[in-house]
Motif scaffolding. Sequence first.
Motif, PDB file in Angstrom:
ATOM      1  N   THR A  41     -26.420  21.270  42.692  1.00  0.00           N
ATOM      2  CA  THR A  41     -25.156  20.264  42.525  1.00  0.00           C
ATOM      3  C   THR A  41     -25.836  18.851  43.018  1.00  0.00           C
ATOM      4  O   THR A  41     -26.595  18.554  43.938  1.00  0.00           O
ATOM      5  CB  THR A  41     -24.012  20.421  43.628  1.00  0.00           C
ATOM      6  N   ILE A  42     -25.470  17.830  41.909  1.00  0.00           N
ATOM      7  CA  ILE A  42     -26.247  16.463  42.236  1.00  0.00           C
ATOM      8  C   ILE A  42     -25.221  15.861  43.524  1.00  0.00           C
ATOM      9  O   ILE A  42     -24.174  16.223  43.884  1.00  0.00           O
ATOM     10  CB  ILE A  42     -25.991  15.549  41.405  1.00  0.00           C
ATOM     11  N   CYS A  43     -26.042  15.379  44.358  1.00  0.00           N
ATOM     12  CA  CYS A  43     -25.618  14.767  45.683  1.00  0.00           C
ATOM     13  C   CYS A  43     -26.374  13.700  46.129  1.00  0.00           C
ATOM     14  O   CYS A  43     -27.577  13.702  45.715  1.00  0.00           O
ATOM     15  CB  CYS A  43     -25.457  15.918  46.709  1.00  0.00           C
ATOM     16  N   PHE A  44     -25.854  12.839  46.728  1.00  0.00           N
ATOM     17  CA  PHE A  44     -26.421  11.378  47.265  1.00  0.00           C
ATOM     18  C   PHE A  44     -26.246  11.442  48.649  1.00  0.00           C
ATOM     19  O   PHE A  44     -25.036  11.984  49.095  1.00  0.00           O
ATOM     20  CB  PHE A  44     -25.796  10.318  46.505  1.00  0.00           C
ATOM     21  N   ASP A  45     -27.071  10.678  49.317  1.00  0.00           N
ATOM     22  CA  ASP A  45     -26.555  10.265  50.880  1.00  0.00           C
ATOM     23  C   ASP A  45     -26.531   8.718  50.810  1.00  0.00           C
ATOM     24  O   ASP A  45     -27.298   7.889  49.986  1.00  0.00           O
ATOM     25  CB  ASP A  45     -27.638  10.763  51.512  1.00  0.00           C
ATOM     26  N   SER A  46     -25.778   8.378  51.887  1.00  0.00           N
ATOM     27  CA  SER A  46     -25.806   6.947  52.229  1.00  0.00           C
ATOM     28  C   SER A  46     -25.695   6.720  53.562  1.00  0.00           C
ATOM     29  O   SER A  46     -25.394   7.586  54.496  1.00  0.00           O
ATOM     30  CB  SER A  46     -24.371   6.389  51.453  1.00  0.00           C
ATOM     31  N   ALA A  47     -25.964   5.429  53.988  1.00  0.00           N
ATOM     32  CA  ALA A  47     -25.945   5.114  55.493  1.00  0.00           C
ATOM     33  C   ALA A  47     -24.338   4.486  55.791  1.00  0.00           C
ATOM     34  O   ALA A  47     -23.918   3.750  54.990  1.00  0.00           O
ATOM     35  CB  ALA A  47     -26.818   4.125  55.980  1.00  0.00           C
ATOM     36  N   VAL A  52     -34.053  19.573  41.166  1.00  0.00           N
ATOM     37  CA  VAL A  52     -33.431  20.947  40.651  1.00  0.00           C
ATOM     38  C   VAL A  52     -31.778  20.488  40.209  1.00  0.00           C
ATOM     39  O   VAL A  52     -31.243  20.800  39.223  1.00  0.00           O
ATOM     40  CB  VAL A  52     -33.115  21.941  41.825  1.00  0.00           C
ATOM     41  N   SER A  53     -30.986  19.633  40.874  1.00  0.00           N
ATOM     42  CA  SER A  53     -29.717  19.425  40.416  1.00  0.00           C
ATOM     43  C   SER A  53     -29.735  18.612  39.210  1.00  0.00           C
ATOM     44  O   SER A  53     -29.031  18.708  38.654  1.00  0.00           O
ATOM     45  CB  SER A  53     -28.815  18.869  41.709  1.00  0.00           C
ATOM     46  N   TRP A  54     -30.621  17.636  39.163  1.00  0.00           N
ATOM     47  CA  TRP A  54     -30.568  16.745  37.812  1.00  0.00           C
ATOM     48  C   TRP A  54     -30.879  17.780  36.801  1.00  0.00           C
ATOM     49  O   TRP A  54     -30.426  17.285  35.693  1.00  0.00           O
ATOM     50  CB  TRP A  54     -31.680  15.582  38.000  1.00  0.00           C
ATOM     51  N   THR A  55     -31.333  18.637  36.894  1.00  0.00           N
ATOM     52  CA  THR A  55     -31.770  19.645  35.683  1.00  0.00           C
ATOM     53  C   THR A  55     -30.787  20.549  35.420  1.00  0.00           C
ATOM     54  O   THR A  55     -30.815  21.302  34.201  1.00  0.00           O
ATOM     55  CB  THR A  55     -33.280  20.190  35.629  1.00  0.00           C
ATOM     56  N   GLU A  56     -30.128  20.990  36.303  1.00  0.00           N
ATOM     57  CA  GLU A  56     -29.348  22.034  36.377  1.00  0.00           C
ATOM     58  C   GLU A  56     -27.494  21.653  36.241  1.00  0.00           C
ATOM     59  O   GLU A  56     -26.841  22.577  35.948  1.00  0.00           O
ATOM     60  CB  GLU A  56     -29.510  23.182  37.451  1.00  0.00           C
ATOM     61  N   ASP A  57     -27.442  20.348  36.765  1.00  0.00           N
ATOM     62  CA  ASP A  57     -25.849  20.124  36.921  1.00  0.00           C
ATOM     63  C   ASP A  57     -25.388  19.318  36.003  1.00  0.00           C
ATOM     64  O   ASP A  57     -26.006  18.236  35.461  1.00  0.00           O
ATOM     65  CB  ASP A  57     -25.758  19.057  38.241  1.00  0.00           C
ATOM     66  N   LYS A  58     -24.490  19.491  34.919  1.00  0.00           N
ATOM     67  CA  LYS A  58     -23.845  19.136  34.064  1.00  0.00           C
ATOM     68  C   LYS A  58     -23.504  17.510  34.344  1.00  0.00           C
ATOM     69  O   LYS A  58     -23.328  16.838  33.420  1.00  0.00           O
ATOM     70  CB  LYS A  58     -22.859  19.885  33.319  1.00  0.00           C
ATOM     71  N   ASP A  59     -23.022  17.268  35.458  1.00  0.00           N
ATOM     72  CA  ASP A  59     -22.442  15.894  36.071  1.00  0.00           C
ATOM     73  C   ASP A  59     -23.648  15.056  35.936  1.00  0.00           C
ATOM     74  O   ASP A  59     -23.436  13.871  36.250  1.00  0.00           O
ATOM     75  CB  ASP A  59     -21.900  16.056  37.469  1.00  0.00           C
ATOM     76  N   SER A  60     -24.956  15.365  35.697  1.00  0.00           N
ATOM     77  CA  SER A  60     -25.912  14.245  35.540  1.00  0.00           C
ATOM     78  C   SER A  60     -25.747  13.394  34.357  1.00  0.00           C
ATOM     79  O   SER A  60     -26.335  12.454  34.559  1.00  0.00           O
ATOM     80  CB  SER A  60     -27.126  15.129  35.207  1.00  0.00           C
ATOM     81  N   ARG A  61     -25.034  13.649  33.462  1.00  0.00           N
ATOM     82  CA  ARG A  61     -24.522  12.795  32.368  1.00  0.00           C
ATOM     83  C   ARG A  61     -23.722  11.716  32.973  1.00  0.00           C
ATOM     84  O   ARG A  61     -23.439  10.560  32.031  1.00  0.00           O
ATOM     85  CB  ARG A  61     -23.668  13.494  31.389  1.00  0.00           C
TER      86      ARG A  61
END
Lengths: 349, 305
Positions: free
Chosen positions: A221-227, B230-239
Amino acid sequence: MTEQTQARIRLHNFIEDIERSIDTPIDLKGMEVKSIMIGAMGGSAISSNIVVSCCADCAKIPISIIRSPVIPGWVGPDTLTVISTYSGNTDETLEMYKRAKAVKSPIIVITSGGKVEGMAESDGYPILKIPTGYQPRYSSGYMIGYLAAIIAASGYPAFSNNLKSCLDSLRSYRNYMEVQGSLAYLLADKYKDCVPVICTESKFKSIALRWKSQFNENSKTICFDSALSELDDFEKAPWANYKGKKLTLILIAGEDDMADDSLLKRAANNLEKMGFPFDLIAVGGNTREERLFRAWILGDYVTVYMAEHYGIDPEITTVITELKKRIRGEIRVRIIQSASRRRDGQIGA
Amino acid sequence: MKSQVSRNLPEQIEETLQKPVTKIYESTLICIYNFEASNVAADSISSFVYKNTKIQIHTIVDKSVPEWITPSADVIIMSYRGVNRYIESIYSKVKSRGSKIHCITSGGKLREICEKNSDDLYLIPENLTPFEATGYEMGALVNLYESIGATSIKDAMISILPRLKEYRDLIWDSEYAWKLAMRVNGAIPVIYCSGELRAVHKRWKMLLNSIVNKLAFSGEFPEFDHNEIVSWTEDKDSREFIMLIIKSESESELLDKIFDSAIKVLSKYKLDIEVIDIDGTIMERSIKGIILADAVINRLSEVNT
């Protein structure tokens, strides 16, 4: 949720892995440590982050984590270098090892084997072994325990003692996370199909990094962090303007950070006034160590449960393997090219 | 929408460097507290010290005062407006530890307490936005580092000024800046660069947040290769995102190869990626990245006016 994965078994052993490693005797051979540099990447570096965060109030020497092949100019004979790489083959970490050795910094290696083990054996540096068979990020119990032992041997045992004193409590917390319907299950259900943005104060930065990397690798899952300071200074208006549905803002803090005049409370109040939805996870515990490690455990379980929900194996990270092969392959290509150009007289003798 | 950035960043540095520097002593340990936009100046200039000197530098962006801050440490407190909520508490804790204090500010509480206690004070011009003052902050920090042992930093900065001006002239009103402005306008930007260029991704993010009111995120290489990829290449939300990868040749052949390999791997996936190349010495790369961010945001603020 689907059947239990190997990853979950590894998570369960996190506390026991700390116990197995934290009292390891470390012989610094009389060295007076003036500073510590930990060279590590990925899960090894994040394990170092939580240790360094806990040591800020007890160690009278600076401890730095370096995530680049290029080590700082100040590393030298007075600096204790810790090279932490689970596989022992991480390219960046191997280069850090070579550069630290070149400036005569004493080195301790934490690894399961690989090239670094051979290098350290040959150079006569101590090696702290982690069992094989783990994914690097699930070996964090050993990495944290060994680092605690090294810092204690350097003259600062407070972190090791504080961590040991809360291990039973952490074990209970871990056991609770494994019960159906626990907070970890609830959050895993809540955060599926979203892009989490983890926001913390600096002292919880290691937690933001751990949650982010575990979302990335375990649940893909794409995830980001912030302060929190950045949220307060710069990000309020952008969040208020955000009309999408995917991003989910998650504030994580210790329960002791909830005072009315705290930065956390102020940021939360501001977000509420703007009507922007967010989650606030306030983690309990009697000490800084207990709160940080509970938050760590919670994130690990949330992301593994998410992976199980999606029906994917949290341990598999195919693209990283591909990338590592590509990096090593390309380096070989470049060396061969250089050698052939040298033969052809294209590079000065 | 006012752009709040200055085209004259190199000239601000040049003007500040004309002030004479008195060598005080050789520092070995520096802790630099920097707040809000001052973060960018601190990180870009410190990258030189990190690589080229034996001085140990630690950057702190909150109110914590670690135990190792003792009389042997130099502490720099840097805040353009000098009004950050933590300043008084940090100042009093550091003072009680006996560390030497240096301040860089235009005024506020920081200037007041620094003058009252006769600490080392580097004043920069008032009445600018924090983003407009970055060149002055950089120049002041170079002077300060030079005075406490980072010899050669001033000469290094002077030597890159012509190239910084040339780059600025080339990029400021360019089609390239316009193109990048249009690219980041359409999606949520995620800015990646190497850790040594941390100041660059911070600048992009701060400007997008503060001036364009746009969410943006950032990350660093080579750490990216160990988890985020990993997530950039597997998560469809990257778009939902555009990746800006700021790439430059570094002092490590390995790091350069890591960038190239990651970009090649990412290009196999359906990702929106813009690769930006920046060249020069370490400090030069960092400041060029900041100038580019400023130029792009300047164009973007024109669009959004």
